[in-house]
Design a protein around this motif. Structure first.
Motif, short mmCIF file in Angstrom:
data_model
loop_
_atom_site.label_atom_id
_atom_site.label_comp_id
_atom_site.label_asym_id
_atom_site.label_seq_id
_atom_site.Cartn_x
_atom_site.Cartn_y
_atom_site.Cartn_z
N ILE A 19 -27.43 -29.54 -33.96
CA ILE A 19 -28.86 -29.24 -34.03
C ILE A 19 -29.48 -29.60 -32.69
N ASN A 20 -30.63 -29.02 -32.40
CA ASN A 20 -31.39 -29.34 -31.19
C ASN A 20 -32.54 -30.27 -31.55
N LEU A 21 -32.49 -31.50 -31.05
CA LEU A 21 -33.60 -32.44 -31.24
C LEU A 21 -34.73 -32.14 -30.27
N GLY A 22 -34.43 -31.38 -29.26
CA GLY A 22 -35.44 -30.89 -28.32
C GLY A 22 -34.86 -29.70 -27.59
N GLY A 77 -29.69 -13.60 -15.37
CA GLY A 77 -30.21 -13.43 -16.72
C GLY A 77 -30.10 -14.66 -17.60
N TYR A 78 -29.28 -15.64 -17.19
CA TYR A 78 -29.16 -16.87 -17.97
C TYR A 78 -30.44 -17.70 -17.85
N HIS A 79 -30.86 -18.27 -18.97
CA HIS A 79 -32.04 -19.13 -18.98
C HIS A 79 -31.65 -20.57 -18.65
N LEU A 80 -32.51 -21.23 -17.90
CA LEU A 80 -32.33 -22.65 -17.58
C LEU A 80 -32.98 -23.47 -18.68
N VAL A 81 -32.27 -24.45 -19.18
CA VAL A 81 -32.74 -25.20 -20.35
C VAL A 81 -32.65 -26.70 -20.11
N ARG A 82 -33.42 -27.43 -20.91
CA ARG A 82 -33.24 -28.87 -21.07
C ARG A 82 -33.27 -29.11 -22.57
N MET A 83 -32.18 -29.65 -23.10
CA MET A 83 -32.04 -29.79 -24.55
C MET A 83 -31.43 -31.14 -24.88
N CYS A 131 -38.86 -38.39 -33.85
CA CYS A 131 -39.34 -37.29 -34.70
C CYS A 131 -40.72 -36.79 -34.25
N ASP A 132 -41.56 -37.70 -33.81
CA ASP A 132 -42.90 -37.32 -33.35
C ASP A 132 -42.85 -36.39 -32.15
N LEU A 133 -41.78 -36.49 -31.35
CA LEU A 133 -41.68 -35.73 -30.11
C LEU A 133 -40.81 -34.48 -30.21
N ILE A 134 -40.10 -34.32 -31.32
CA ILE A 134 -39.21 -33.16 -31.47
C ILE A 134 -39.98 -31.87 -31.20
N GLY A 135 -39.37 -31.00 -30.38
CA GLY A 135 -40.03 -29.73 -30.06
C GLY A 135 -39.01 -28.69 -29.65
N ASN A 136 -39.38 -27.43 -29.83
CA ASN A 136 -38.49 -26.31 -29.53
C ASN A 136 -39.36 -25.13 -29.11
N VAL A 137 -39.28 -24.74 -27.83
CA VAL A 137 -40.15 -23.67 -27.34
C VAL A 137 -39.84 -22.32 -27.98
N LEU A 138 -38.69 -22.20 -28.64
CA LEU A 138 -38.34 -20.93 -29.27
C LEU A 138 -38.95 -20.79 -30.67
N GLU A 139 -39.41 -21.90 -31.23
CA GLU A 139 -39.87 -21.85 -32.63
C GLU A 139 -41.07 -20.92 -32.81
N ASP A 140 -42.06 -21.00 -31.93
CA ASP A 140 -43.25 -20.15 -32.09
C ASP A 140 -42.90 -18.68 -32.02
N VAL A 141 -41.92 -18.33 -31.19
CA VAL A 141 -41.48 -16.94 -31.09
C VAL A 141 -40.85 -16.49 -32.40
N THR A 142 -39.89 -17.27 -32.88
CA THR A 142 -39.15 -16.87 -34.08
C THR A 142 -40.04 -16.86 -35.32
N THR A 143 -40.88 -17.89 -35.47
CA THR A 143 -41.71 -17.98 -36.68
C THR A 143 -42.85 -16.96 -36.68
N SER A 144 -43.18 -16.40 -35.51
CA SER A 144 -44.21 -15.35 -35.48
C SER A 144 -43.75 -14.11 -36.23
N PRO A 149 -41.84 -29.34 -24.74
CA PRO A 149 -41.50 -30.61 -25.41
C PRO A 149 -41.15 -31.68 -24.39
N ASP A 150 -41.40 -32.93 -24.77
CA ASP A 150 -41.13 -34.08 -23.90
C ASP A 150 -39.67 -34.49 -24.08
N ILE A 151 -38.79 -33.80 -23.37
CA ILE A 151 -37.36 -34.05 -23.51
C ILE A 151 -37.00 -35.48 -23.10
#
Length: 289
Positions: free
Chosen positions: A11-14, A24-30, A211-224, A193-195
């Motif tokens: 799972i991704n905690l962030g 084309g590869y995306h740069l990430v911090r997870m 838990c308070d800081l968990i975040g995923n920039v992809l969530e808003d896209v997918t849940t839309s 998110p504050d990785i």
């Protein structure tokens, strides 16, 4: 000779996306975390040189398009291996779930064939080969709790995640990772998110702070497009979860509990809702221990 390995889900905690390379590869911090949900793979040496794969689950490809077979052929070609392998896959991790189900099977195959074919490679050497086939595979080789950067291949192990109980819930929908990233590229990311904060909370043993800081920039896209993800999160949080969030590009939701009985209540609530036919109770795990 025969080897059996467990291939653990993640799972991704962030999850943050910080840019995009020219290729084309995306740069990430997870922040990546293994959980106690796994596929089981059995590898049996053969002298024919063939790579044969069978799978327990319908719909899982067993030809050379499967990452497991790609790994085996890559190692054969790279190191002149003339022996083959018969592989049996018992699939438990949901397919196309944002949990690295394919990547972790590939990682298990690198580790198993390194032993079965007596290649003598280090994990670092395996990771260099693995990133050519998939950005999540190096993490799955290393495992545990880790900061993942670059395109996913720059890994920094960190202190183990605080003990907790998890509910994993996958709705009966398929999400295209390619579509999610294309949509993300078409708009500005409103917040990141504050990785580093998540990492600090983990290393300080602060489950709630994490838990308070968990975040995923992809969530808003997918849940839309797939509001069912938010519906599942609400059920879990209404039933005692400290936090419920989407992992990877979705659609799987994970919920974190500080109490086993609360986790069981959340599990039952989602099961009764019928929103997530693939549903699991789990815990964080370090496969290296």
């Amino acid at each position: 000779m025969e080897i059996t390995r467990k291939a653990y889900a993640k799972i991704n905690l962030g999850l943050d996306v910080t840019g995009k390379r020219d290729d084309g590869y995306h740069l990430v911090r997870m922040i990546m975390q293994n959980i106690d949900l796994y596929d089981t793979l059995t590898y049996k040496l053969n002298e024919s040189g063939e790579v044969n794969l069978s799978a327990s689950a319908e719909g899982v490809p067993t030809d050379d398009s499967n990452l497991i077979c790609k790994v085996a052929h890559q190692l054969q070609k790279e190191y002149g291996v003339t022996k083959g392998v018969d592989i049996t896959l018992e699939k438990r991790i949901p397919v196309a779930a944002g949990m690295a189900g394919g990547s972790t099977d590939g990682a298990a195959t690198y580790l198993a064939l390194n032993d079965l074919w007596d290649l003598g490679l280090t994990k670092e050497q395996l990771c260099k080969l693995a990133v050519k086939l998939g950005a999540d595979i190096p993490y799955c080789i290393i495992g545990g709790t880790a900061l993942s950067e670059g395109i996913g291949e720059v890994l920094t192990p960190i202190k183990e995640m605080p003990a907790c109980h998890l509910v994993i819930a996958k709705p009966a929908i398929a999400v295209s990772t390619g579509w999610v990233y294309t949509e993300l590229d078409s708009k500005d990311i409103p917040s990141h998110p504050d990785i580093d904060g998540i990492r600090d909370a983990i290393e300080g043993g602060d489950l709630k702070g994490m838990c308070d800081l968990i975040g995923n920039v992809l969530e808003d896209v997918t849940t839309s497009k797939y509001s069912i993800i938010k519906d599942i999160e609400k059920i879990l949080e209404d039933n005692g979860a400290i936090r419920a969030f989407m992992t990877g590009s979705g659609p799987t939701v994970f919920a974190i509990y500080d109490d086993k009985e609360k986790a069981q209540e959340g599990y039952r609530a989602v099961k009764e809702s019928g929103l997530a036919p693939e549903l699991f109770l789990s815990e964080p795990i370090d496969p290296n221990k």
